[in-house]
Design a protein around this motif. Sequence first.
Motif, mmCIF file in Angstrom:
data_model
loop_
_atom_site.group_PDB
_atom_site.id
_atom_site.type_symbol
_atom_site.label_atom_id
_atom_site.label_comp_id
_atom_site.label_asym_id
_atom_site.label_seq_id
_atom_site.Cartn_x
_atom_site.Cartn_y
_atom_site.Cartn_z
ATOM 1 N N THR A 1 14.750 -1.641 67.238
ATOM 2 C CA THR A 1 14.869 -0.731 68.231
ATOM 3 C C THR A 1 14.092 0.576 68.014
ATOM 4 O O THR A 1 13.369 0.911 69.688
ATOM 5 N N GLU A 2 13.583 1.217 66.860
ATOM 6 C CA GLU A 2 12.538 2.097 66.612
ATOM 7 C C GLU A 2 11.118 1.564 65.779
ATOM 8 O O GLU A 2 11.247 1.026 65.246
ATOM 9 N N ASP B 1 18.845 10.214 58.529
ATOM 10 C CA ASP B 1 19.627 9.056 58.661
ATOM 11 C C ASP B 1 20.298 9.212 57.696
ATOM 12 O O ASP B 1 21.045 8.429 56.781
ATOM 13 N N ILE C 1 24.611 -0.221 60.556
ATOM 14 C CA ILE C 1 23.652 0.683 61.590
ATOM 15 C C ILE C 1 22.255 0.372 61.455
ATOM 16 O O ILE C 1 21.485 0.775 62.591
ATOM 17 N N ARG C 2 21.405 0.631 60.565
ATOM 18 C CA ARG C 2 20.374 1.649 60.323
ATOM 19 C C ARG C 2 19.241 0.143 60.490
ATOM 20 O O ARG C 2 18.602 0.042 61.386
ATOM 21 N N THR D 1 18.886 -0.262 64.548
ATOM 22 C CA THR D 1 17.752 0.997 65.548
ATOM 23 C C THR D 1 17.268 -0.061 65.090
ATOM 24 O O THR D 1 15.841 1.092 65.663
ATOM 25 N N ARG D 2 16.977 -0.135 62.953
ATOM 26 C CA ARG D 2 15.130 -0.465 63.267
ATOM 27 C C ARG D 2 14.605 -0.948 63.919
ATOM 28 O O ARG D 2 13.664 -1.324 63.795
#
Length: 442
Positions: free
Chosen positions: A435-436, A67, A428-429, A432-433
């Motif tokens: 969901t990860e 990333d 974006i980070r 997405t963080r």
Amino acid sequence: MNETPENSLHKIVIVGGGAGGLELATRLGEALGRRGKAHITLIDRNWTHIWKPTLHEIAAGSMDMGDHEVGYLAQAHWHGFRFRIGEMTGIDRARREVHVASFVDAESKEVTPKRSFAYDTLVISVGSQCNDFGTPGVREYALKLETAKDARRFHARMINACVRAHAQAGPLRPEQLHVAIIGAGATGIELAAELHHTTREVVAYGLDRVDAEKDIKLVVIEAAPRVLPALPERLSSATEGLLRKLGVEVLTNAKVSEVLPNAVRLADGRELPAELVVWAAGVKAADFLAHLDGLESNRINQLLVRQTLQTTLDENIIAMGDCACCPWPEKNGFVPPRAQAAHQQASHLFRQLQRRIKGKPLQDFHYHDYGSMVSLGKFSTVGSMMGGLMKGSLFIEGSFAKLMYISLYKMHELALHGWPKVTLDSLIRLITRRTEPHVKLH
């Protein structure tokens, strides 16, 4: 094989795509390369760039390198400079050429041959590496955090160690799941704090036979009387106190005499069992700089430069960042090897190289120390701020210190990408963080 631009434009070759080198190439490419005012070439031995102060996060697994890495070819295409892969092996000052070794891939096949690049101005920005001081066993048994490859290697070994401990039938060996970090500078301290958090995150993903509090042990070993010996004592004391609260063992006045396959031996005879050993003590520049066609260097291989950042014996060669020994007259010393110094030097040289192309002399570089920040992962951030509004330093801790720490990386990203891309990437980070996993598990 010689690679020379076709026309007579001023040729600026930058060797080393670290924090300072890539920032300088990007800004010069935008200002000069795109407009046909100069040829800008960046040379590095890797395909991608990662900001070196984040290597401890990649090693611990709290940051996914995919990333954050920047591809040199894409960056060059977008910002008006050329990228050429290969490792610098030497220079010919008389012919004004940089010699670069052939690049060989993972299957030992040659990708590019040995090459030479002509320059009018050469900027050397190859950074620094750990100095093991010839300590026995370091090269064989210790890991270092000098490159992204080193960080990935440590992370893989850390994950495998946790899984192995969970899957094995018998009891843990004395050294198993013990990590010894040699050197209590910023890298060593930050790695210890990140590992305290991420190792617990890893075992929480179903490795229930590992007791994080009982089985995982972190020890930081420092030869100096205190941790962070190069920083203010108050910052050092606060950091050590926070580490001890985390359960990290801190040994000061402890010199390592040898690294063994599964332990670290101290000068007083003690042996500390450890499955993973990280060497984060001492700094030196690359060995080849000590014999670079007669240029002057110091005992740790840094090139001696004038206040203009030009090398003492050749005004056509400039050194910046960790590989340069630059005077700091205000402190009667030398500019420290820090990311903020490389950032300031890149900004300075961006202006000065435009003056040089116009035939004007280079102006002196003056370093401004804005303080130091040390991140203790999720637990805390401590630091000292310095500036013109105060005398001495101001100690800061907690959320404000964390914000200042993050801003250092954002400044680097802004220099490379600009506001729109940095803003979108950051959003974006954040999304997405959610969901990860918060730690990289492979």
